[in-house]
Design a protein around this motif. Structure first.
Motif, PDB file in Angstrom:
ATOM      1  N   HIS A 120      35.774  91.543  81.842  1.00 42.44           N
ATOM      2  CA  HIS A 120      36.637  90.933  80.838  1.00 42.44           C
ATOM      3  C   HIS A 120      37.216  91.998  79.912  1.00 42.44           C
ATOM      4  O   HIS A 120      36.539  92.978  79.577  1.00 42.44           O
ATOM      5  CB  HIS A 120      35.852  89.905  80.016  1.00 42.44           C
ATOM      6  N   HIS A 121      38.446  91.807  79.517  1.00 39.43           N
ATOM      7  CA  HIS A 121      39.096  92.710  78.575  1.00 39.43           C
ATOM      8  C   HIS A 121      38.800  92.181  77.169  1.00 39.43           C
ATOM      9  O   HIS A 121      39.443  91.226  76.715  1.00 39.43           O
ATOM     10  CB  HIS A 121      40.594  92.769  78.843  1.00 39.43           C
ATOM     11  N   THR A 122      37.861  92.772  76.501  1.00 35.16           N
ATOM     12  CA  THR A 122      37.329  92.217  75.255  1.00 35.16           C
ATOM     13  C   THR A 122      37.961  92.861  74.026  1.00 35.16           C
ATOM     14  O   THR A 122      38.338  94.033  74.027  1.00 35.16           O
ATOM     15  CB  THR A 122      35.805  92.389  75.188  1.00 35.16           C
ATOM     16  N   LYS A 123      38.043  92.069  72.971  1.00 34.28           N
ATOM     17  CA  LYS A 123      38.618  92.510  71.704  1.00 34.28           C
ATOM     18  C   LYS A 123      37.890  91.783  70.584  1.00 34.28           C
ATOM     19  O   LYS A 123      37.710  90.568  70.646  1.00 34.28           O
ATOM     20  CB  LYS A 123      40.112  92.192  71.666  1.00 34.28           C
ATOM     21  N   VAL A 124      37.460  92.501  69.560  1.00 36.57           N
ATOM     22  CA  VAL A 124      36.755  91.909  68.419  1.00 36.57           C
ATOM     23  C   VAL A 124      37.746  91.699  67.275  1.00 36.57           C
ATOM     24  O   VAL A 124      38.536  92.599  66.949  1.00 36.57           O
ATOM     25  CB  VAL A 124      35.590  92.806  67.956  1.00 36.57           C
ATOM     26  N   VAL A 125      37.713  90.522  66.677  1.00 37.09           N
ATOM     27  CA  VAL A 125      38.648  90.155  65.615  1.00 37.09           C
ATOM     28  C   VAL A 125      37.862  89.788  64.366  1.00 37.09           C
ATOM     29  O   VAL A 125      36.848  89.079  64.443  1.00 37.09           O
ATOM     30  CB  VAL A 125      39.539  88.973  66.047  1.00 37.09           C
ATOM     31  N   SER A 126      38.320  90.232  63.208  1.00 31.57           N
ATOM     32  CA  SER A 126      37.607  89.972  61.960  1.00 31.57           C
ATOM     33  C   SER A 126      38.582  89.618  60.839  1.00 31.57           C
ATOM     34  O   SER A 126      39.801  89.630  61.026  1.00 31.57           O
ATOM     35  CB  SER A 126      36.773  91.194  61.555  1.00 31.57           C
ATOM     36  N   SER A 127      38.025  89.302  59.673  1.00 30.96           N
ATOM     37  CA  SER A 127      38.767  89.035  58.443  1.00 30.96           C
ATOM     38  C   SER A 127      39.807  87.926  58.653  1.00 30.96           C
ATOM     39  O   SER A 127      39.568  86.976  59.396  1.00 30.96           O
ATOM     40  CB  SER A 127      39.420  90.326  57.942  1.00 30.96           C
ATOM     41  N   PHE A 128      40.973  88.038  58.010  1.00 29.05           N
ATOM     42  CA  PHE A 128      41.975  86.983  58.078  1.00 29.05           C
ATOM     43  C   PHE A 128      42.534  86.802  59.478  1.00 29.05           C
ATOM     44  O   PHE A 128      43.066  85.739  59.806  1.00 29.05           O
ATOM     45  CB  PHE A 128      43.130  87.282  57.107  1.00 29.05           C
ATOM     46  N   ASP A 129      42.415  87.830  60.311  1.00 30.03           N
ATOM     47  CA  ASP A 129      42.915  87.706  61.675  1.00 30.03           C
ATOM     48  C   ASP A 129      42.101  86.715  62.502  1.00 30.03           C
ATOM     49  O   ASP A 129      42.517  86.341  63.606  1.00 30.03           O
ATOM     50  CB  ASP A 129      42.922  89.068  62.366  1.00 30.03           C
ATOM     51  N   ARG A 130      40.972  86.269  61.973  1.00 31.32           N
ATOM     52  CA  ARG A 130      40.186  85.227  62.651  1.00 31.32           C
ATOM     53  C   ARG A 130      40.952  83.920  62.731  1.00 31.32           C
ATOM     54  O   ARG A 130      40.524  82.976  63.405  1.00 31.32           O
ATOM     55  CB  ARG A 130      38.858  85.007  61.912  1.00 31.32           C
ATOM     56  N   ALA A 131      42.108  83.854  62.085  1.00 35.62           N
ATOM     57  CA  ALA A 131      42.948  82.660  62.184  1.00 35.62           C
ATOM     58  C   ALA A 131      43.323  82.337  63.622  1.00 35.62           C
ATOM     59  O   ALA A 131      43.610  81.174  63.943  1.00 35.62           O
ATOM     60  CB  ALA A 131      44.216  82.844  61.349  1.00 35.62           C
TER      61      ALA A 131
END
Length: 589
Positions: A542-553
């Protein structure tokens, strides 16, 4: 084929098992009415269908980044007396004179109408929210309140002003440039700027538009000065929409589509019909994913999903692959039924479609990701790629057991950003979802409705309501529906089911001129997932990417009301509201 067994003792009046997931908020209960939405002020309104419309109108003031009278609307309504689910479609069609040939001559190349081009505005220029509001009150409401009475709280909020919430302010600021560069964009700015948290924002022009609807019903929007302002603006920017397009709009009531999962829970989504009603194809995506998950289990490729450790690598891998397969199918097969056949029975029926679902499940590899999925892929529209909150979701229940799941959207944040002079709302850009290619089932045609993404949801056990819910956020919606439902079936409270971290299947690349092309899957993870879990899935391909802060929208914002029934037949509402938004769940006293 034997039905999958689910331990329903975990569903009715669940124990507080905090180790299932440490929820960030306490579970809210009520034996009266409840409202769950993304804005605290909008959640103060009570009732069922009436309150859903009142809340939707209030959200236009408290959270205009997400939608309102300038957008499309869909709803599902559970009638506790008749024990039935009804579906309402309030979306618009392309103007009758809009063709691919015109767009090419006009200078639009590529495969998509630009988001800020006013040819992307579907009839009736704002989708169908105004008509949907009026028809929901008249056809599904209590009949104790007029449209004017339902809209009165929103009109007062617009005139008196409201303090802007933190998350709403963040997205307002991020998209400030769109409004500054759009016709009449200052009507949704404060002294020429996006409002900061706690600053009071007033909408006098929007209040005037609401009053026109309150006094004249649908004619107050689709005829007269509001309609004329819409047409004047669109035609001034090269659009071909006419007053006749607005006047011809009608809300559509149809029977919802459904799929029974686990042998007892039936999930309802908004449907297509023979009259050309738009099919929000992400709705069928959720149902297809559930069907594929059942088939994967029946084929013995994986343990039952609810027996796996929650959000473990094997759990997430199974979920991701089922979602990818479901998106591939829905993107390939689904179009406006007026312009092409949508094989709903073949895709979903457990009799005629079982072989198809089984064949799709055969593509699942329990140890690694499928390197590519054909017939289209889960696609992130431009508004999602740029990061935004283009939809507003709310769910409402009353003391008699009626419930309404209601979602409205401008497609992108503030839609086109263009505001009809003196009206106080932005025009949506749902027409940007058309694929500008001859022969493509979703090619632009006059009077045609584009692919759609907004989908309210409900789940029943037999003919009794189990829960009314929604997870907004473009193509995140079916993914959120599946994840939240599985959380509830695992025994999470409504609030914990929303609090739990989510994944979002997207794409790493796509050839927009060839929707059958093979692409790799990208999966976004909220930063609450353990790094070891993400690393394992990366190793699986899987091509994984971690998202945090306001980008969790991008993981959406959901609302749930769950009906819990005791042995005597009395019920209480268990209510949850997503912490990714500003709002909360509010019980009626």
């Amino acid at each position: 084929m034997p039905a999958i067994k689910v331990d329903w003792t975990k569903i009715n009046l669940p124990d507080l098992v905090f180790e299932r997931f440490p929820s960030r908020r306490s579970q809210i209960y009520s034996s009266k009415g409840v409202v769950a939405c993304s804005q605290p002020l909008a959640a103060q309104i009570r009732g069922s269908a009436d309150a859903a419309v009142a809340t939707a109108a209030a959200l236009n003031i408290t959270e205009p980044t997400s939608g309102g009278i300038g957008g499309d609307a869909f709803c599902l309504f559970y009638d506790a007396r008749a024990k039935t689910v009804k579906a309402l479609n309030g979306s618009g069609r392309a103007p009758k004179k809009l063709t691919l040939e015109y767009l090419r001559q006009y200078g639009i190349g590529g495969s998509q109408i630009p988001l800020t081009d006013l040819n992307s505005v579907t009839v009736p220029a704002t989708g169908g929210a105004a008509a949907a509001w009026v028809d929901t009150v008249k056809m599904l409401g209590s009949h104790n309140l007029s449209v004017a009475e339902v809209l009165a709280p929103a009109i007062r909020l617009a005139e008196e002003g409201v303090p802007v919430s933190e998350i709403a302010s963040f997205w307002w600021q991020r998209w400030e440039g769109l409004l500054k560069n759009s016709p009449n964009g200052d009507e949704m700015l404060r002294n020429g700027k996006a409002p900061l948290p706690a600053e009071i924002m007033k909408f006098p022009n929007l209040a005037h538009t609401f009053r026109a609807v309150a006094e004249h019903g649908k004619d107050g929007f689709y005829k007269g000065e509001v309609a004329e302002a819409i047409i004047e603006l669109i035609q001034s920017k090269g659009g071909v929409m006419e007053l006749e397009d607005l006047e011809s709009h009608e809300t559509t009531f149809v029977e919802p589509i459904q799929y029974t999962y686990g042998g007892e829970v039936t999930i309802y989504e908004c449907p297509p019909n023979g009259q050309g009603t738009v099919f929000p194809y992400v709705g069928i995506t959720a149902l297809l994913a559930l069907g594929i998950l059942e088939q994967i289990q029946e084929q013995g490729k994986m343990r039952p999903l609810l027996e796996m450790e929650h959000n473990s690598p094997e759990y997430l891998h199974t979920l991701i692959e089922a979602l990818r397969l479901a998106f591939a199918d829905s993107r390939y097969y689904v179009t406006d039924p007026k312009f092409g056949h949508v094989p709903i029975d073949e895709l979903l029926s457990k009799e005629s479609g079982q072989e198809y679902l089984a064949n799709r499940a055969n593509l699942f590899n329990p140890t690694k990701a499928n390197p590519g999925i054909t017939h289209g892929n889960p696609v992130m529209t431009l508004c999602i790629l740029l990061g935004g909150l283009p939809d507003a979701s709310m769910t409402v229940g009353d003391q008699w057991g009626n419930a309404c799941s209601f979602i409205q959207s401008d497609n992108a944040v503030f839609g086109t950003g263009a505001i009809p002079k003196g009206c106080g709302f932005a025009l949506q850009n749902r027409g940007s979802s058309f694929v500008l290619k001859d022969g493509h089932p979703n090619n632009i045609e006059g009077g045609k409705r584009p692919y759609h993404t907004i989908i309210p949801a409900m789940a029943l056990r037999g003919d009794e309501l189990f829960m009314s819910y929604g997870v907004m956020g473009g193509f995140m919606q079916p993914q959120g529906h599946v994840q939240v439902l599985l959380n509830i079936l695992r025994g999470f409270t409504a609030q914990a089911a929303l609090d739990a971290p989510r994944i979002r299947v997207g794409i790493s690349e796509v050839d927009s001129n060839d929707e059958s092309s093979t692409v790799n899957s990208e999966v976004s993870f909220e930063d609450a997932f353990p790094p070891a879990t993400i690393a394992k899935l990366t190793d699986m391909g899987h091509h994984t990417k971690v998202v945090s802060s306001f980008d969790r929208a991008i993981f959406g914002r959901g609302q749930i009301i769950q009906k819990l029934v005791d042995e005597a037949g009395k019920f209480v509402w268990a209510v949850g509201s997503d912490p990714r938004g500003d709002g909360h769940a509010t019980p009626q006293i």
